[in-house]
Design a protein around this motif. Structure first.
Motif, PDB file in Angstrom:
ATOM      1  N   GLY A   1      -3.302 -56.655 -60.838  1.00  0.00           N
ATOM      2  CA  GLY A   1      -3.779 -55.269 -60.797  1.00  0.00           C
ATOM      3  C   GLY A   1      -5.294 -55.184 -60.775  1.00  0.00           C
ATOM      4  N   ALA A   2      -5.950 -55.984 -61.593  1.00  0.00           N
ATOM      5  CA  ALA A   2      -7.412 -55.982 -61.632  1.00  0.00           C
ATOM      6  C   ALA A   2      -7.979 -56.516 -60.328  1.00  0.00           C
ATOM      7  CB  ALA A   2      -7.910 -56.820 -62.804  1.00  0.00           C
ATOM      8  N   GLY A   3      -7.334 -57.518 -59.772  1.00  0.00           N
ATOM      9  CA  GLY A   3      -7.779 -58.070 -58.493  1.00  0.00           C
ATOM     10  C   GLY A   3      -7.674 -57.059 -57.370  1.00  0.00           C
TER      11      GLY A   3
ATOM     12  N   VAL B   1     -10.805 -55.636 -55.168  1.00  0.00           N
ATOM     13  CA  VAL B   1     -10.852 -55.758 -53.712  1.00  0.00           C
ATOM     14  C   VAL B   1     -10.961 -54.386 -53.062  1.00  0.00           C
ATOM     15  CG1 VAL B   1      -9.512 -56.449 -51.684  1.00  0.00           C
ATOM     16  CG2 VAL B   1      -9.679 -57.981 -53.631  1.00  0.00           C
ATOM     17  N   ARG B   2     -10.211 -53.413 -53.549  1.00  0.00           N
ATOM     18  CA  ARG B   2     -10.286 -52.051 -52.999  1.00  0.00           C
ATOM     19  C   ARG B   2     -11.675 -51.462 -53.191  1.00  0.00           C
ATOM     20  NH1 ARG B   2      -4.542 -50.176 -55.425  1.00  0.00           N
ATOM     21  NH2 ARG B   2      -3.230 -51.079 -53.801  1.00  0.00           N
ATOM     22  N   ALA B   3     -12.245 -51.636 -54.371  1.00  0.00           N
ATOM     23  CA  ALA B   3     -13.588 -51.118 -54.640  1.00  0.00           C
ATOM     24  C   ALA B   3     -14.610 -51.788 -53.725  1.00  0.00           C
ATOM     25  CB  ALA B   3     -13.960 -51.331 -56.102  1.00  0.00           C
TER      26      ALA B   3
ATOM     27  N   THR C   1     -14.066 -53.087 -50.768  1.00  0.00           N
ATOM     28  CA  THR C   1     -13.844 -52.594 -49.417  1.00  0.00           C
ATOM     29  C   THR C   1     -14.476 -51.213 -49.236  1.00  0.00           C
ATOM     30  OG1 THR C   1     -11.783 -53.834 -49.258  1.00  0.00           O
ATOM     31  CG2 THR C   1     -12.085 -52.046 -47.685  1.00  0.00           C
ATOM     32  N   GLN C   2     -14.279 -50.338 -50.202  1.00  0.00           N
ATOM     33  CA  GLN C   2     -14.885 -49.002 -50.139  1.00  0.00           C
ATOM     34  C   GLN C   2     -16.406 -49.096 -50.133  1.00  0.00           C
ATOM     35  OE1 GLN C   2     -13.627 -46.148 -49.523  1.00  0.00           O
ATOM     36  NE2 GLN C   2     -11.464 -46.560 -49.767  1.00  0.00           N
ATOM     37  N   ARG C   3     -16.950 -49.975 -50.966  1.00  0.00           N
ATOM     38  CA  ARG C   3     -18.397 -50.168 -51.038  1.00  0.00           C
ATOM     39  C   ARG C   3     -18.945 -50.628 -49.678  1.00  0.00           C
ATOM     40  NH1 ARG C   3     -18.805 -51.509 -55.922  1.00  0.00           N
ATOM     41  NH2 ARG C   3     -17.603 -53.407 -55.731  1.00  0.00           N
ATOM     42  N   GLU C   4     -18.234 -51.556 -49.028  1.00  0.00           N
ATOM     43  CA  GLU C   4     -18.665 -52.041 -47.722  1.00  0.00           C
ATOM     44  C   GLU C   4     -18.622 -50.934 -46.669  1.00  0.00           C
ATOM     45  OE1 GLU C   4     -16.226 -55.420 -46.862  1.00  0.00           O
ATOM     46  OE2 GLU C   4     -17.227 -56.678 -48.339  1.00  0.00           O
ATOM     47  N   LYS C   5     -17.573 -50.098 -46.702  1.00  0.00           N
ATOM     48  CA  LYS C   5     -17.473 -48.987 -45.755  1.00  0.00           C
ATOM     49  C   LYS C   5     -18.628 -48.014 -45.929  1.00  0.00           C
ATOM     50  CE  LYS C   5     -12.478 -48.769 -45.090  1.00  0.00           C
ATOM     51  NZ  LYS C   5     -11.273 -47.947 -45.351  1.00  0.00           N
TER      52      LYS C   5
ATOM     53  N   TYR D   1      -4.827 -63.182 -51.735  1.00  0.00           N
ATOM     54  CA  TYR D   1      -5.837 -62.345 -51.085  1.00  0.00           C
ATOM     55  C   TYR D   1      -6.836 -61.809 -52.106  1.00  0.00           C
ATOM     56  CZ  TYR D   1      -7.825 -58.264 -48.721  1.00  0.00           C
ATOM     57  OH  TYR D   1      -8.665 -57.335 -48.210  1.00  0.00           O
ATOM     58  N   CYS D   2      -6.348 -61.377 -53.250  1.00  0.00           N
ATOM     59  CA  CYS D   2      -7.224 -60.848 -54.297  1.00  0.00           C
ATOM     60  C   CYS D   2      -8.120 -61.933 -54.875  1.00  0.00           C
ATOM     61  CB  CYS D   2      -6.404 -60.204 -55.415  1.00  0.00           C
ATOM     62  SG  CYS D   2      -5.574 -58.704 -54.905  1.00  0.00           S
TER      63      CYS D   2
END
Length: 60
Positions: free
Chosen positions: A22-24, A28-30, A32-36, A10-11
């Motif tokens: 961990g970096a992946g 991905v989290r960053a 996702t937050q940016r898209e939100k 997924y990453c």
């Protein structure tokens, strides 16, 4: 082990590059937050009611 492998896949798909797990996950989290935040900003700019934004994120 299968869950870790699927998370790594997924990453890789989410970032488009091979990197440590961990970096992946962080990337991905960053993203996702940016898209939100971008979606919320665009909705506010276009005058979308708050209730519509809240229901989109299933918070209302």
């Amino acid at each position: 082990m299968v869950l870790i492998t699927l998370t790594y896949l997924y990453c890789v798909i989410g970032t488009g590059s091979y990197q440590p797990l961990g970096a992946g996950l962080k990337a991905v989290r960053a993203n996702t937050q940016r898209e939100k935040i971008t979606m919320i900003y665009t909705a506010a700019k276009n005058g979308v009611p708050l209730e519509d934004v809240l229901s989109r994120f299933k918070v209302a």
